[in-house]
Design a protein around this motif. Structure first.
Motif, mmCIF file in Angstrom:
data_model
loop_
_atom_site.group_PDB
_atom_site.id
_atom_site.type_symbol
_atom_site.label_atom_id
_atom_site.label_comp_id
_atom_site.label_asym_id
_atom_site.label_seq_id
_atom_site.Cartn_x
_atom_site.Cartn_y
_atom_site.Cartn_z
ATOM 1 N N TYR A 115 0.873 -1.170 0.062
ATOM 2 C CA TYR A 115 -0.042 0.100 0.080
ATOM 3 C C TYR A 115 0.708 1.269 -0.055
ATOM 4 N N VAL A 119 1.718 4.600 -2.835
ATOM 5 C CA VAL A 119 1.365 5.912 -2.341
ATOM 6 C C VAL A 119 2.506 6.828 -2.626
ATOM 7 N N PHE A 165 -7.357 3.395 -2.325
ATOM 8 C CA PHE A 165 -6.547 4.541 -2.866
ATOM 9 C C PHE A 165 -6.773 4.534 -4.272
ATOM 10 N N SER A 168 -10.191 6.348 -5.023
ATOM 11 C CA SER A 168 -10.261 7.854 -4.701
ATOM 12 C C SER A 168 -9.412 8.776 -5.848
#
Length: 275
Positions: A115, A119, A165, A168
């Motif tokens: 994750y 990002v 994530f 969005s």
């Protein structure tokens, strides 16, 4: 057909498995490949294979869970190429355990790479995507983010986070014409899962095949070319994935119905701490 001639494709997690196969596919279609992963030796082997096939490739060693590593790699990409046309994020680690036996260090590492790594990379590379021609980002998620079996607490949680994530991010970047897609494969025959697949914590119910890397890589390439939002692999699992997202208890029901002695098998795997 050289779909990606003169385009710059960054493949994160490109030293083996799905990432490596994806890099080969994009290189065969004319892209300049930039590979990012931790192990430089394995990356250089992939670079050599791409060049042997007549492609163009370069490798940068970086730990995606480390923001400074990511910044350095992206800075080098910017200095050399000035833009990125395609980003594919396929870096991942796989860890199974009952909750009581969970190795917290490994569980946190799952989140850091699966994750937070995505990002970090996305945040740093977005300015270069904006300068690119194709403007496409594709993430490799997992069918386990929708159809979640037991013992996947660390892995599935990280993929659930990644999925949120992506959903969005897609809305944020749509007005700029930046494509954000995800490819959600079931189990894939790679070094990532080879020590766990078909064992008691990773039993596959009937109808769930183990995929090879080639169709997954082709699916990633197709997702970029056709600017798909999501692709579930194998495709016949798409309806099951949607049903499981809406009604998670269907997954529990199917395992209990299709795997003989499922509840007993689960109980046998749980290691409780000694008091």
């Amino acid at each position: 057909m050289k779909h990606f001639s003169n385009e710059v494709a960054v493949i994160v997690g490109g030293s083996s498995g799905i990432g490596k196969e994806t890099a080969l596919r994009f290189a065969d279609r004319g892209a300049q490949i930039i590979l990012i992963a931790r192990g430089i030796e394995r990356l250089q082997e992939v670079v050599a294979e791409i060049r042997k096939r007549g492609g163009k490739a370069e490798a940068f060693s970086a730990d995606v869970s480390n923001m400074e590593d990511v910044k350095k790699a992206v800075r080098r990409i910017e200095e050399t190429y000035g833009r990125v046309d395609v980003l594919v994020y396929s870096a991942a680690i796989f860890y199974l355990s009952s909750v009581e036996a969970l190795d917290i260090r490994l569980a946190k590492q799952s989140m850091e790479i699966n994750y937070w790594g995505a990002v970090h990379v996305t945040r740093e590379i977005l300015p270069l995507i904006r300068k690119g021609k194709r403007k496409s980002i594709v993430y490799v998620t997992s069918l386990s983010a929708q159809c979640t079996p037991p013992f996947f607490t660390a892995y599935a949680a990280s993929k659930h986070a990644l999925r949120g994530f992506i959903l969005s991010l897609r809305q944020e970047l749509r007005p700029e014409g930046i494509h954000v897609g995800m490819v959600s494969p079931g189990p894939v025959n790679t070094p990532l899962i080879e020590n766990d697949i078909h064992k008691n914590m990773y039993r596959l119910p009937p109808g769930v095949p183990v995929l090879k890397t080639q169709p997954v890589a082709e699916g990633i390439l197709s997702t970029v070319v056709k600017r798909r939002k999501e692709l579930v692999l194998p495709r016949r699992m798409t309806a099951a994935a949607r049903l499981a997202s809406a009604f998670p208890s269907c997954v529990e029901w199917y395992y209990r119905l299709s795997v003989p002695g499922w509840d007993k098998l689960i109980r046998a795997q749980i290691k409780r701490p000694t008091v």
